[in-house]
Structures are given as structure tokens and as C-alpha cells.
Design a protein around this motif. Structure first.
Motif, mmCIF file in Angstrom:
data_model
loop_
_atom_site.group_PDB
_atom_site.id
_atom_site.type_symbol
_atom_site.label_atom_id
_atom_site.label_comp_id
_atom_site.label_asym_id
_atom_site.label_seq_id
_atom_site.Cartn_x
_atom_site.Cartn_y
_atom_site.Cartn_z
ATOM 1 N N LEU A 95 7.508 -4.125 57.929
ATOM 2 C CA LEU A 95 6.529 -3.056 57.731
ATOM 3 C C LEU A 95 5.694 -2.945 59.013
ATOM 4 O O LEU A 95 5.304 -3.955 59.585
ATOM 5 C CB LEU A 95 5.632 -3.386 56.540
ATOM 6 C CG LEU A 95 4.508 -2.410 56.208
ATOM 7 C CD1 LEU A 95 5.098 -1.078 55.727
ATOM 8 C CD2 LEU A 95 3.608 -3.008 55.128
ATOM 9 N N GLY A 136 4.638 -12.063 53.022
ATOM 10 C CA GLY A 136 4.093 -13.410 53.005
ATOM 11 C C GLY A 136 3.625 -13.929 54.347
ATOM 12 O O GLY A 136 3.235 -15.091 54.456
ATOM 13 N N GLN A 137 3.666 -13.075 55.367
ATOM 14 C CA GLN A 137 3.255 -13.518 56.696
ATOM 15 C C GLN A 137 2.018 -12.759 57.173
ATOM 16 O O GLN A 137 1.718 -11.676 56.676
ATOM 17 C CB GLN A 137 4.387 -13.311 57.706
ATOM 18 C CG GLN A 137 5.615 -14.169 57.463
ATOM 19 C CD GLN A 137 6.632 -14.036 58.574
ATOM 20 O OE1 GLN A 137 6.332 -13.586 59.681
ATOM 21 N NE2 GLN A 137 7.863 -14.446 58.295
ATOM 22 N N ALA A 138 1.350 -13.339 58.139
ATOM 23 C CA ALA A 138 0.212 -12.673 58.759
ATOM 24 C C ALA A 138 0.693 -11.498 59.591
ATOM 25 O O ALA A 138 1.745 -11.569 60.222
ATOM 26 C CB ALA A 138 -0.542 -13.668 59.644
ATOM 27 N N PRO A 139 -0.058 -10.398 59.597
ATOM 28 C CA PRO A 139 0.273 -9.304 60.510
ATOM 29 C C PRO A 139 0.304 -9.799 61.952
ATOM 30 O O PRO A 139 -0.481 -10.660 62.341
ATOM 31 C CB PRO A 139 -0.855 -8.293 60.284
ATOM 32 C CG PRO A 139 -1.310 -8.554 58.885
ATOM 33 C CD PRO A 139 -1.188 -10.041 58.725
ATOM 34 N N ARG A 172 -13.439 1.228 60.808
ATOM 35 C CA ARG A 172 -12.064 1.042 61.259
ATOM 36 C C ARG A 172 -11.126 1.454 60.128
ATOM 37 O O ARG A 172 -11.425 1.218 58.963
ATOM 38 C CB ARG A 172 -11.827 -0.439 61.551
ATOM 39 C CG ARG A 172 -12.740 -1.011 62.607
ATOM 40 C CD ARG A 172 -12.789 -2.530 62.507
ATOM 41 N NE ARG A 172 -13.548 -3.103 63.621
ATOM 42 C CZ ARG A 172 -12.997 -3.719 64.645
ATOM 43 N NH1 ARG A 172 -11.677 -3.856 64.694
ATOM 44 N NH2 ARG A 172 -13.734 -4.201 65.615
ATOM 45 N N TYR A 215 0.742 -3.024 64.374
ATOM 46 C CA TYR A 215 1.030 -4.359 63.856
ATOM 47 C C TYR A 215 2.382 -4.345 63.142
ATOM 48 O O TYR A 215 2.797 -3.319 62.603
ATOM 49 C CB TYR A 215 -0.017 -4.805 62.834
ATOM 50 C CG TYR A 215 -1.419 -5.001 63.396
ATOM 51 C CD1 TYR A 215 -2.387 -4.022 63.205
ATOM 52 C CD2 TYR A 215 -1.773 -6.167 64.055
ATOM 53 C CE1 TYR A 215 -3.674 -4.206 63.688
ATOM 54 C CE2 TYR A 215 -3.055 -6.359 64.537
ATOM 55 C CZ TYR A 215 -4.002 -5.364 64.344
ATOM 56 O OH TYR A 215 -5.286 -5.551 64.821
ATOM 57 N N GLN A 269 4.306 -6.414 59.997
ATOM 58 C CA GLN A 269 4.013 -7.306 58.880
ATOM 59 C C GLN A 269 5.277 -7.600 58.100
ATOM 60 O O GLN A 269 6.001 -6.678 57.721
ATOM 61 C CB GLN A 269 2.951 -6.678 57.957
ATOM 62 C CG GLN A 269 2.482 -7.597 56.842
ATOM 63 C CD GLN A 269 1.462 -6.936 55.929
ATOM 64 O OE1 GLN A 269 1.410 -5.727 55.799
ATOM 65 N NE2 GLN A 269 0.637 -7.754 55.279
ATOM 66 N N LEU A 314 0.222 -8.687 65.981
ATOM 67 C CA LEU A 314 -0.153 -7.628 66.914
ATOM 68 C C LEU A 314 1.008 -7.331 67.853
ATOM 69 O O LEU A 314 1.544 -8.236 68.497
ATOM 70 C CB LEU A 314 -1.380 -8.070 67.722
ATOM 71 C CG LEU A 314 -1.846 -7.121 68.815
ATOM 72 C CD1 LEU A 314 -2.402 -5.828 68.198
ATOM 73 C CD2 LEU A 314 -2.908 -7.796 69.683
ATOM 74 N N TYR A 325 -1.560 -2.770 71.817
ATOM 75 C CA TYR A 325 -2.976 -2.427 71.823
ATOM 76 C C TYR A 325 -3.215 -1.356 72.870
ATOM 77 O O TYR A 325 -2.387 -1.155 73.768
ATOM 78 C CB TYR A 325 -3.853 -3.667 72.072
ATOM 79 C CG TYR A 325 -3.649 -4.310 73.426
ATOM 80 C CD1 TYR A 325 -2.671 -5.293 73.605
ATOM 81 C CD2 TYR A 325 -4.421 -3.946 74.520
ATOM 82 C CE1 TYR A 325 -2.469 -5.882 74.841
ATOM 83 C CE2 TYR A 325 -4.231 -4.522 75.753
ATOM 84 C CZ TYR A 325 -3.254 -5.501 75.917
ATOM 85 O OH TYR A 325 -3.061 -6.079 77.151
ATOM 86 N N PHE A 365 2.304 -0.943 60.773
ATOM 87 C CA PHE A 365 1.172 -0.072 60.530
ATOM 88 C C PHE A 365 0.290 0.069 61.771
ATOM 89 O O PHE A 365 0.230 -0.818 62.612
ATOM 90 C CB PHE A 365 0.354 -0.524 59.308
ATOM 91 C CG PHE A 365 -0.099 -1.956 59.337
ATOM 92 C CD1 PHE A 365 0.684 -2.960 58.776
ATOM 93 C CD2 PHE A 365 -1.323 -2.298 59.877
ATOM 94 C CE1 PHE A 365 0.252 -4.278 58.786
ATOM 95 C CE2 PHE A 365 -1.763 -3.604 59.889
ATOM 96 C CZ PHE A 365 -0.971 -4.595 59.337
ATOM 97 N N PHE A 400 -6.780 2.093 58.845
ATOM 98 C CA PHE A 400 -5.382 1.740 59.015
ATOM 99 C C PHE A 400 -4.502 2.846 58.448
ATOM 100 O O PHE A 400 -4.900 3.545 57.505
ATOM 101 C CB PHE A 400 -5.059 0.444 58.257
ATOM 102 C CG PHE A 400 -5.747 -0.785 58.795
ATOM 103 C CD1 PHE A 400 -7.035 -1.082 58.411
ATOM 104 C CD2 PHE A 400 -5.085 -1.647 59.651
ATOM 105 C CE1 PHE A 400 -7.675 -2.223 58.889
ATOM 106 C CE2 PHE A 400 -5.704 -2.787 60.135
ATOM 107 C CZ PHE A 400 -7.006 -3.063 59.751
ATOM 108 N N GLY A 401 -3.306 2.958 59.006
ATOM 109 C CA GLY A 401 -2.306 3.808 58.384
ATOM 110 C C GLY A 401 -1.709 3.112 57.175
ATOM 111 O O GLY A 401 -1.917 1.914 56.972
ATOM 112 N N GLN A 402 -0.955 3.863 56.381
ATOM 113 C CA GLN A 402 -0.407 3.308 55.156
ATOM 114 C C GLN A 402 0.894 2.556 55.390
ATOM 115 O O GLN A 402 1.399 1.897 54.483
ATOM 116 C CB GLN A 402 -0.181 4.424 54.112
ATOM 117 C CG GLN A 402 1.088 5.225 54.288
ATOM 118 C CD GLN A 402 0.989 6.303 55.363
ATOM 119 O OE1 GLN A 402 0.104 6.298 56.222
ATOM 120 N NE2 GLN A 402 1.914 7.245 55.314
#
Lengths: 106, 120
Positions: free
Chosen positions: A86, A42-45, A97, A37, A39, A47, A50, A88, A99-101
Motif C-alpha cells: 500500500l 503489520g509493518q511500520a510505514p 497535516r 510512504y 506500508q 518513508l 520527501y 500513500f 494523508f491520501g487514502q
């Protein structure tokens, strides 16, 4: 649980350069159920990738994903100004599930 | 077009119960295969998956938070509600809801998130 470790934490690059982001899993990721993803503040991640290597709808072909098992890579060719964000990784093959940092591309 | 939006309090006190609502459009939760999940992100830290509710009302919870988290849905309002009990300052962070389809498995659409601060 599967721990995802991303490296580097921060990648300092210039527009036009290539970014290589790593995501390493503590165990095999089932069926390469690994996604990436993007990011921005202030925004949605968003995609990007996959199945470890398939680009999501509308994602430019400068984004590519490779890897299998425990080692995965996101490559961004010819960085555009809007790519500084960013990134991730996320595995959804095993519960829970995880996630990476994240890796910040600046 | 699929959109999701989180809403709820921005500040809760320790020991209180947090209730967040995810209001979505562009899909119907009762549609076979559809799911809505919740994920949070403490400031400067990694994302953490919390829970997931499916079209058939099946729910899956993170083992780490299973005792504190409950998901419910209101299909008439296109909403999924997250309830988290006994809030602590370590629960401070941005809470996201996201759409998935069971045969994909991953979250393909996310809300922008809502910041929740736990402080007295």
C-alpha cells in the motif's frame, strides 16, 4: 484542510512492470512538502520520497517522485516482488497535516 | 537506530478514556528540533494525523480532535503519552507514533502501530 486524493485505488500489475501512482491535492502544497510512504500489513510505514522528489536514505532508484503544486506522482520502475504494498501520500506544509487514502499495488 | 513502539489497551468501552504510550529509542526528545507525532488509521480508511509534541514541549493538535486529545512526555523514560477522552466506536483503528525533526517536517520513522477497538 488540504484533501489528498490518490488514484487509482488499486493497481494490478506484474513484477517487472511500471507503476504510476497519482496524488492530487485540493490546494497547493506549500513548498512541495509532499511525501510518499510504503506500508505493508503489520509493518511500520516506510518513508520513500520527501520534498515530492527526493528519495529517502536506502530507497532504491526504481522509486521516483515528481510533481508540484497540486499534482504529484510516484513511479515505481520494474516492480520487484517486495514492492507489492500500500502506498500513500502525505502533505505536511499546511495544518492540519493530511494523508491520501492510499493506492494498493497488487 | 531510531525505533518507536506503541503500547496500550486493545479494547476500550465507549465514553472511556484511551491512554497510549509511545516508547522510543535512538533519539532524545529534548534534542533541539525533535518531535513525536501520533497518527491513526481506521480499518480500510485513510491515515489521520492527531497530534505532535516537540523538543521544547510545544504541542500541536488536530483541530478536529483538539478538545479530546492531550500529549504528555516523560523524557526520563523516552516516552510520549497520548490521552484521548470520550472514546467512540468511530475511534477504532490502528494508532501509530512517529519521529520527526522540525526542519524536515515529515515523519521519517514510525512505530508498527497498535490496534484499538472501541466496543461495549
Amino acid at each position: 484542510e488540504i484533501v489528498l486524493t490518490q488514484s487509482p485505488g488499486t493497481l494490478s500489475l506484474s513484477p517487472g512492470e511500471r507503476a504510476t501512482l497519482s496524488c492530487r491535492a485540493s490546494q497547493n502544497v506549500t513548498k512541495n512538502y509532499l511525501v510518499w510512504y510504503q506500508q505493508k500489513p503489520g509493518q511500520a510505514p516506510r518513508l520513500l520520497i520527501y520534498g515530492a522528489s527526493s528519495r529517502a536514505t536506502g530507497i532504491p532508484d526504481r522509486f521516483s517522485g515528481t510533481g508540484s503544486g497540486t499534482d504529484f506522482t510516484l513511479i515505481i520502475n520494474r516492480l520487484e516482488p517486495e514492492d507489492f504494498a500500500l502506498y500513500f501520500c502525505h502533505q505536511h506544509g499546511a495544518s492540519p497535516r493530511t494523508f491520501g487514502q492510499g493506492t494498493k499495488v497488487e | 537506530q531510531i525505533t518507536l513502539k506503541e503500547s496500550g489497551p486493545t479494547l476500550v468501552k465507549p465514553t472511556q478514556t484511551l491512554t497510549l504510550t509511545c516508547t522510543f529509542s535512538g533519539f532524545s526528545l529534548p534534542t533541539s528540533g525533535v518531535g513525536v507525532g501520533w497518527i491513526r488509521q481506521p480499518p480500510g480508511k485513510a491515515l489521520e494525523w492527531l497530534a505532535l509534541i516537540y523538543w521544547d514541549d510545544d504541542k500541536v493538535y488536530s483541530p478536529a480532535l483538539k478538545s479530546r486529545v492531550t500529549l504528555t512526555r516523560d523524557t526520563s523514560k523516552n516516552q510520549v503519552v497520548l490521552t484521548m477522552t470520550n472514546m467512540d466506536p468511530v475511534d477504532t483503528g490502528t494508532y501509530f507514533c512517529a519521529h520527526t525533526v522540525i526542519w524536515k517536517g515529515y515523519f521519517d520513522y514510525w512505530g508498527q502501530g497498535t490496534l484499538v477497538t472501541v466496543s461495549s
